[in-house]
Design a protein around this motif. Sequence first.
Motif, PDB file in Angstrom:
ATOM      1  N   UNK A  88       0.821  -1.230   0.000  1.00  0.00           N
ATOM      2  CA  UNK A  88       0.000   0.000   0.000  1.00  0.00           C
ATOM      3  C   UNK A  88       0.845   1.266   0.000  1.00  0.00           C
ATOM      4  N   UNK A  89       2.029   1.183   0.551  1.00  0.00           N
ATOM      5  CA  UNK A  89       2.902   2.362   0.622  1.00  0.00           C
ATOM      6  C   UNK A  89       3.579   2.659  -0.719  1.00  0.00           C
ATOM      7  N   UNK A  90       3.362   1.810  -1.728  1.00  0.00           N
ATOM      8  CA  UNK A  90       3.928   2.051  -3.045  1.00  0.00           C
ATOM      9  C   UNK A  90       5.265   1.381  -3.294  1.00  0.00           C
ATOM     10  N   UNK A  91       5.749   0.625  -2.333  1.00  0.00           N
ATOM     11  CA  UNK A  91       7.045  -0.049  -2.459  1.00  0.00           C
ATOM     12  C   UNK A  91       6.827  -1.489  -2.937  1.00  0.00           C
ATOM     13  N   UNK A  92       7.619  -1.946  -3.917  1.00  0.00           N
ATOM     14  CA  UNK A  92       7.489  -3.352  -4.325  1.00  0.00           C
ATOM     15  C   UNK A  92       7.764  -4.278  -3.130  1.00  0.00           C
ATOM     16  N   UNK A  93       6.846  -5.175  -2.895  1.00  0.00           N
ATOM     17  CA  UNK A  93       6.942  -6.070  -1.740  1.00  0.00           C
ATOM     18  C   UNK A  93       8.205  -6.930  -1.777  1.00  0.00           C
ATOM     19  N   UNK A  94       8.561  -7.421  -2.963  1.00  0.00           N
ATOM     20  CA  UNK A  94       9.715  -8.315  -3.048  1.00  0.00           C
ATOM     21  C   UNK A  94      10.997  -7.636  -2.579  1.00  0.00           C
ATOM     22  N   UNK A  95      11.111  -6.339  -2.820  1.00  0.00           N
ATOM     23  CA  UNK A  95      12.339  -5.630  -2.445  1.00  0.00           C
ATOM     24  C   UNK A  95      12.561  -5.690  -0.945  1.00  0.00           C
ATOM     25  N   UNK A  96      11.486  -5.694  -0.188  1.00  0.00           N
ATOM     26  CA  UNK A  96      11.568  -5.752   1.265  1.00  0.00           C
ATOM     27  C   UNK A  96      11.672  -7.203   1.734  1.00  0.00           C
ATOM     28  N   UNK A  97      10.769  -8.047   1.257  1.00  0.00           N
ATOM     29  CA  UNK A  97      10.718  -9.435   1.711  1.00  0.00           C
ATOM     30  C   UNK A  97      12.030 -10.185   1.460  1.00  0.00           C
ATOM     31  N   UNK A  98      12.550 -10.065   0.266  1.00  0.00           N
ATOM     32  CA  UNK A  98      13.786 -10.774  -0.058  1.00  0.00           C
ATOM     33  C   UNK A  98      14.967 -10.176   0.709  1.00  0.00           C
ATOM     34  N   UNK A  99      14.980  -8.855   0.859  1.00  0.00           N
ATOM     35  CA  UNK A  99      16.079  -8.218   1.599  1.00  0.00           C
ATOM     36  C   UNK A  99      16.125  -8.697   3.043  1.00  0.00           C
ATOM     37  N   UNK A 100      14.973  -8.852   3.674  1.00  0.00           N
ATOM     38  CA  UNK A 100      14.969  -9.319   5.064  1.00  0.00           C
ATOM     39  C   UNK A 100      15.518 -10.743   5.138  1.00  0.00           C
ATOM     40  N   UNK A 101      15.070 -11.612   4.243  1.00  0.00           N
ATOM     41  CA  UNK A 101      15.551 -13.000   4.244  1.00  0.00           C
ATOM     42  C   UNK A 101      17.057 -13.064   3.993  1.00  0.00           C
TER      43      UNK A 101
END
Length: 171
Positions: A88-101
Amino acid sequence: MDVYSAIRERRSVRAYCPDPVPEEVLTRILEAARLAPSAKNLQPWKLVVVRDPERRRRLAEAAMGQSFVAEAPVVIAAVALDPERVMRCGVPSYAVDVAIAVDHLTLAAVQEGLGTCWIGSFSQDEVRRILGIPERYKVVALLPLGYPADEPLPKYRKELSELICHETFRE
């Protein structure tokens, strides 16, 4: 080792010993990635573990000739399975999810005495071809993984005061 020590010791390793990574060590590191949080707890990613020397050599070529990628006894490709999803914030989800992993993985590697280097300079199409990854997915990073063959150089980081704002943003 505590988490703060692992954070301080983590560095980008660009020279690796040829020693193999024991299976139980690799499993613990991959488990750390598995435990990472993700948006809606979907874990929309896969990690491709590459040990084959010829495939690692081809990945190094696809990574703009960064030969140290092939030196590592293991290369892990982090793959986003839903690269079109946007939060919802406009950020691609994968960029965050994969970075955390991947961050969990890199810190676990430090705990195990191993080094990694987050590789973002590579041919998306070539890496997909080498690893048989369908075009609808996105390779986010390549991570060589192994025992460091060099001594760490001092890290330069900005002062905390240059990075932190309180209450409102300021430049």
